[in-house]
Design an enzyme around this catalytic site. Structure first.
Site, short mmCIF file in Angstrom:
data_model
loop_
_atom_site.label_atom_id
_atom_site.label_comp_id
_atom_site.label_asym_id
_atom_site.label_seq_id
_atom_site.Cartn_x
_atom_site.Cartn_y
_atom_site.Cartn_z
N ARG A 61 0.88 -1.19 0.00
CA ARG A 61 0.00 0.00 0.00
C ARG A 61 0.90 1.21 0.00
O ARG A 61 1.70 1.41 0.92
CB ARG A 61 -0.91 0.00 1.24
CG ARG A 61 -1.59 1.33 1.47
CD ARG A 61 -2.69 1.30 2.49
NE ARG A 61 -3.85 0.60 1.97
CZ ARG A 61 -5.07 0.66 2.53
NH1 ARG A 61 -5.27 1.39 3.62
NH2 ARG A 61 -6.08 0.00 2.01
N HIS A 111 -7.48 0.68 -6.26
CA HIS A 111 -7.64 -0.18 -5.09
C HIS A 111 -8.31 -1.48 -5.56
O HIS A 111 -9.47 -1.74 -5.26
CB HIS A 111 -8.50 0.56 -4.05
CG HIS A 111 -8.44 -0.01 -2.68
ND1 HIS A 111 -7.68 -1.12 -2.36
CD2 HIS A 111 -9.05 0.37 -1.52
CE1 HIS A 111 -7.83 -1.38 -1.05
NE2 HIS A 111 -8.65 -0.50 -0.53
N GLN A 124 -10.14 -3.99 -3.08
CA GLN A 124 -11.44 -3.52 -2.60
C GLN A 124 -12.51 -3.78 -3.65
O GLN A 124 -13.63 -4.20 -3.34
CB GLN A 124 -11.36 -2.01 -2.30
CG GLN A 124 -12.66 -1.43 -1.80
CD GLN A 124 -13.04 -1.96 -0.42
OE1 GLN A 124 -12.25 -1.89 0.51
NE2 GLN A 124 -14.24 -2.50 -0.28
N CYS A 170 -16.43 1.49 0.84
CA CYS A 170 -15.20 0.74 1.13
C CYS A 170 -14.75 0.91 2.57
O CYS A 170 -14.03 0.06 3.10
CB CYS A 170 -14.09 1.15 0.17
SG CYS A 170 -13.63 2.88 0.27
N ARG A 189 -13.50 -8.61 1.84
CA ARG A 189 -12.09 -8.33 1.58
C ARG A 189 -11.26 -9.58 1.89
O ARG A 189 -10.35 -9.94 1.16
CB ARG A 189 -11.59 -7.17 2.46
CG ARG A 189 -12.21 -5.81 2.15
CD ARG A 189 -11.72 -5.26 0.83
NE ARG A 189 -10.28 -5.20 0.74
CZ ARG A 189 -9.52 -4.22 1.24
NH1 ARG A 189 -10.08 -3.19 1.82
NH2 ARG A 189 -8.20 -4.24 1.12
N1 NVA Z 1 -9.90 6.81 -1.31
C1 NVA Z 1 -9.55 6.32 0.00
C2 NVA Z 1 -9.80 4.85 0.11
C3 NVA Z 1 -9.53 4.26 1.47
C4 NVA Z 1 -9.78 2.79 1.53
C5 NVA Z 1 -8.09 6.63 0.28
O1 NVA Z 1 -7.26 6.45 -0.62
O2 NVA Z 1 -7.79 7.08 1.38
N1 CP Z 2 -11.17 -0.08 2.62
C1 CP Z 2 -9.90 -0.19 3.03
O1 CP Z 2 -8.98 -0.44 2.27
O2 CP Z 2 -9.75 -0.04 4.38
P1 CP Z 2 -8.37 0.17 5.14
O3 CP Z 2 -7.82 1.51 4.72
O4 CP Z 2 -8.74 0.15 6.59
O5 CP Z 2 -7.43 -0.93 4.78
#
Ligand code: NVA
Ligand code: CP
Length: 301
Positions: A102, A129, A132, A259, A287
């Site tokens: 990530r 993502h 997700q 999400c 997930r």
């Molecule tokens: N768009 C959000 C998704 C979090 C799961 C982010 O990148 O923070």
């Molecule tokens: N939706 C998602 O990816 O959650 P986290 O940021 O908690 O991993």
């Protein structure tokens, strides 16, 4: 399929295979049937951003598959002190059987795959993502029995979630509409991909996008890394919200997905989130199952 870097790389057949395996693994887990497909294998999980769901579902999933997962915060790795990704990729490939990462730049994930020799899984970048969206598609199929022909509507920022939902939805035969402010549209590469599909629409008009939708989705107005823009974004995105008015124009049995994490009162009202909590928390649970399927496909045998 060697890696999961972005939905643009994954075929419709590969998505369907992953979803079918995810359903099977979910069934097996619920019925206490062990599935140690990754016994003796180790997944490294590199995190340059926060996470609740991604970290816990990958770590638990690896354990349920008979393997191990290592949490590798970029604060502690040499990568956080400037060791190049091409060296990190080659070193970690000597120890691990797969890497989940990530991070911010999509290029970093692509470079890990280019220089490493083990499967790389994108656990979220600024661009996309995919994990997700696989869980989202799994949840929609679970509730609706199919994906083909259903209309998905995403309301909000044209961000990583929007980018992945558009590609995942269109590839699986869904119609996809996006309501977002004009200056916050999805990535041009995604809009290029979507341009070939009749069932795709992007507009600033929320009721138009949400009309007759089977599934409504949204995401935060300010993503990780955009904290300093949060106040300005609250003004720009005001109204880009899933609320009672939006539900009125969608189909009567429309699902609502998020999400998570959610900001109640911003992109979704408390009332809608709580009324659709079963769907939203099944989505979060999925997930685990969807990612286990991805890991088995990429790291098994
Ligand atoms: N768009 C959000 C998704 C979090 C799961 C982010 O990148 O923070
Ligand atoms: N939706 C998602 O990816 O959650 P986290 O940021 O908690 O991993």
């Amino acid at each position: 399929m060697k890696h999961l870097l972005k939905m643009l790389d994954v075929s419709k057949e590969e998505i369907t295979d992953i979803l079918n395996l995810a359903d099977q693994l979910k069934y097996e887990q619920k019925h206490g049937i062990k599935h140690h497909h990754l016994a003796g294998k180790t997944l490294g999980m590199i995190f340059q951003k926060s996470s609740t769901r991604t970290r816990v579902s990958f770590e638990t999933g690896m354990y349920q598959l008979g393997g191990n997962a290592l949490f590798l915060s970029s604060r502690d790795l040499q990568i956080g002190r400037g060791e190049p990704v091409q060296d990190t990729a080659r070193v970690l490939s000597r120890y691990l059987d797969g890497i989940m990462i990530r991070t911010f730049a999509q290029q970093e994930v692509e470079d890990l795959a280019k220089y490493g020799s083990i499967p790389i899984i994108n656990g979220l970048t600024d661009f996309c993502h995919p994990c997700q969206v696989l869980a989202d598609l799994m949840t929609i199929r679970e509730y609706k029995g199919r994906l083909e022909g259903l209309k998905m509507c995403y309301i909000g920022d044209g961000n990583n979630m929007a980018n992945s939902l558009i590609v995942g939805g269109l590839k699986t035969g869904m119609k996809v509409s996006v309501a977002c402010p004009d200056n916050y549209r999805p990535d041009p590469a995604v809009l290029d991909f979507a341009a070939d599909f009749d069932g795709f629409q992007v507009t600033a008009n929320i009721p138009e996008a949400a009309a007759d939708a089977d599934v409504l989705l949204t995401d935060v107005w300010a993503s990780m890394g955009q904290e300093e823009e949060a106040a300005q974004r609250r003004e720009i995105f005001a109204g880009y919200q899933i609320n009672g008015d939006v539900l009125k124009v969608a189909k009567g049995d429309a699902m609502v997905l998020h999400c998570l994490p959610a900001h109640r009162g911003e992109e979704i009202t408390e009332e809608v989130l709580e009324a659709h909590a079963d769907e939203i928390f099944d989505e979060a649970e999925n997930r685990l199952h969807a990612q286990k399927a991805v890991m088995v496909k990429l790291m098994g045998k």
